[in-house]
Scaffold this active site. Structure first.
Site, mmCIF file in Angstrom:
data_model
loop_
_atom_site.group_PDB
_atom_site.id
_atom_site.type_symbol
_atom_site.label_atom_id
_atom_site.label_comp_id
_atom_site.label_asym_id
_atom_site.label_seq_id
_atom_site.Cartn_x
_atom_site.Cartn_y
_atom_site.Cartn_z
ATOM 1 N N LYS A 14 31.450 19.490 2.632
ATOM 2 C CA LYS A 14 30.047 19.077 2.569
ATOM 3 C C LYS A 14 29.934 17.804 1.750
ATOM 4 O O LYS A 14 30.478 17.713 0.648
ATOM 5 C CB LYS A 14 29.216 20.166 1.906
HETATM 6 C C1 E4P Z 1 23.724 25.538 3.339
HETATM 7 O O1 E4P Z 1 24.428 24.704 3.877
HETATM 8 C C2 E4P Z 1 22.762 25.160 2.273
HETATM 9 O O2 E4P Z 1 23.440 24.730 1.148
HETATM 10 C C3 E4P Z 1 21.846 26.322 1.972
HETATM 11 O O3 E4P Z 1 21.359 26.829 3.199
HETATM 12 C C4 E4P Z 1 20.705 25.950 1.036
HETATM 13 O O4 E4P Z 1 19.823 27.026 0.966
HETATM 14 P P1 E4P Z 1 18.638 27.102 -0.112
HETATM 15 O O5 E4P Z 1 17.672 26.008 0.177
HETATM 16 O O6 E4P Z 1 18.037 28.463 0.100
HETATM 17 O O7 E4P Z 1 19.264 26.952 -1.462
#
Ligand code: E4P
Length: 219
Positions: free
Chosen positions: A85
């Site tokens: 990521k």
């Molecule tokens: C996944 O890739 C993201 O990091 C995650 O869905 C973020 O979720 P949140 O907004 O509930 O923290």
């Protein structure tokens, strides 16, 4: 639509994988801290990789291009299905171009607009993650942003896959599928709600009762 689990909870991941309905996993530092407190990223990712063969997204903390690349190359050694990521910043985009050319798959994260997603796709990212729940929390319509990204990517036949992230409800998942997003990454709690419906429970109960009555009649 593929379903990823947005979690580092090994038991939840195992349970979804056993059902054959977990196509991948996404994590971030907050998720790992919450679901696997005290464990090192490396340990957690390796454990997940022993369960799930699909892509596993891992996020680092590097902000400069060279730091992001260094971390990404390290993460890639942990398992062959690791996807790195990378935040949607100028440095992040530069890192994505280098990493994808080296064969490291990237997931451009913290995406909140069509223009951010467009740049990530042009940089060659394998995945882009619009955060629908956080957009909704900020008073915007997260799914409308996803609709725009999917439409734009179709116009130019970008290969970049759209992962609907920051999912808060089954409705988000349903809308993602209706829009034609490639993937929704779902918290285990929402995943468990997907096959539930009060009318299904009522229907099962009624059929059980009627079966018992029918058997009774045949005797
Ligand atoms: C996944 O890739 C993201 O990091 C995650 O869905 C973020 O979720 P949140 O907004 O509930 O923290």
């Amino acid at each position: 639509m593929k379903i990823f689990l947005d979690s580092a909870n090994v038991e939840a991941i195992r349970s979804a994988a056993e059902l054959g309905l977990c196509d991948g996993v996404t994590t971030n530092p907050t998720i790992i801290l919450r679901d696997a407190p005290g464990k090192e990223h490396r340990e957690v990712v390796k454990e997940i990789a022993s369960i799930v063969k699909g892509p596993i997204s891992v996020e680092g903390v590097g902000q400069k291009k060279e730091e992001i690349i260094k971390e990404a190359l390290e993460f890639s050694k942990w398992a062959k299905n690791v996807v790195v990521k990378v935040p949607i910043t100028r440095e992040g985009l530069a890192a994505v171009r280098v990493l994808e050319k080296k064969g490291v798959r990237t997931n451009v994260t913290l995406v909140f607009s069509v223009s951010q997603a467009l740049l990530a796709a042009k940089a060659g990212a394998s995945y882009v993650s619009p955060f629908v729940g956080r957009l909704d929390d900020a008073g915007q319509n997260g799914m409308e942003v996803v609709r725009g990204i999917v439409e734009a990517f179709r116009n130019y036949r970008f290969k970049t896959k759209v992962i609907v992230a920051s999912v808060r409800s089954v409705k988000h998942v349903e809308e993602a599928a209706r829009i034609g997003a490639d993937i929704a990454t779902i918290p285990p709690k929402v995943y468990e709600e997907m096959w539930k419906h009060s009318l299904t429970d009522k229907g099962i109960q009624l059929f059980l009762e009627d079966f018992a009555k029918a058997k009774g009649m045949r005797k």
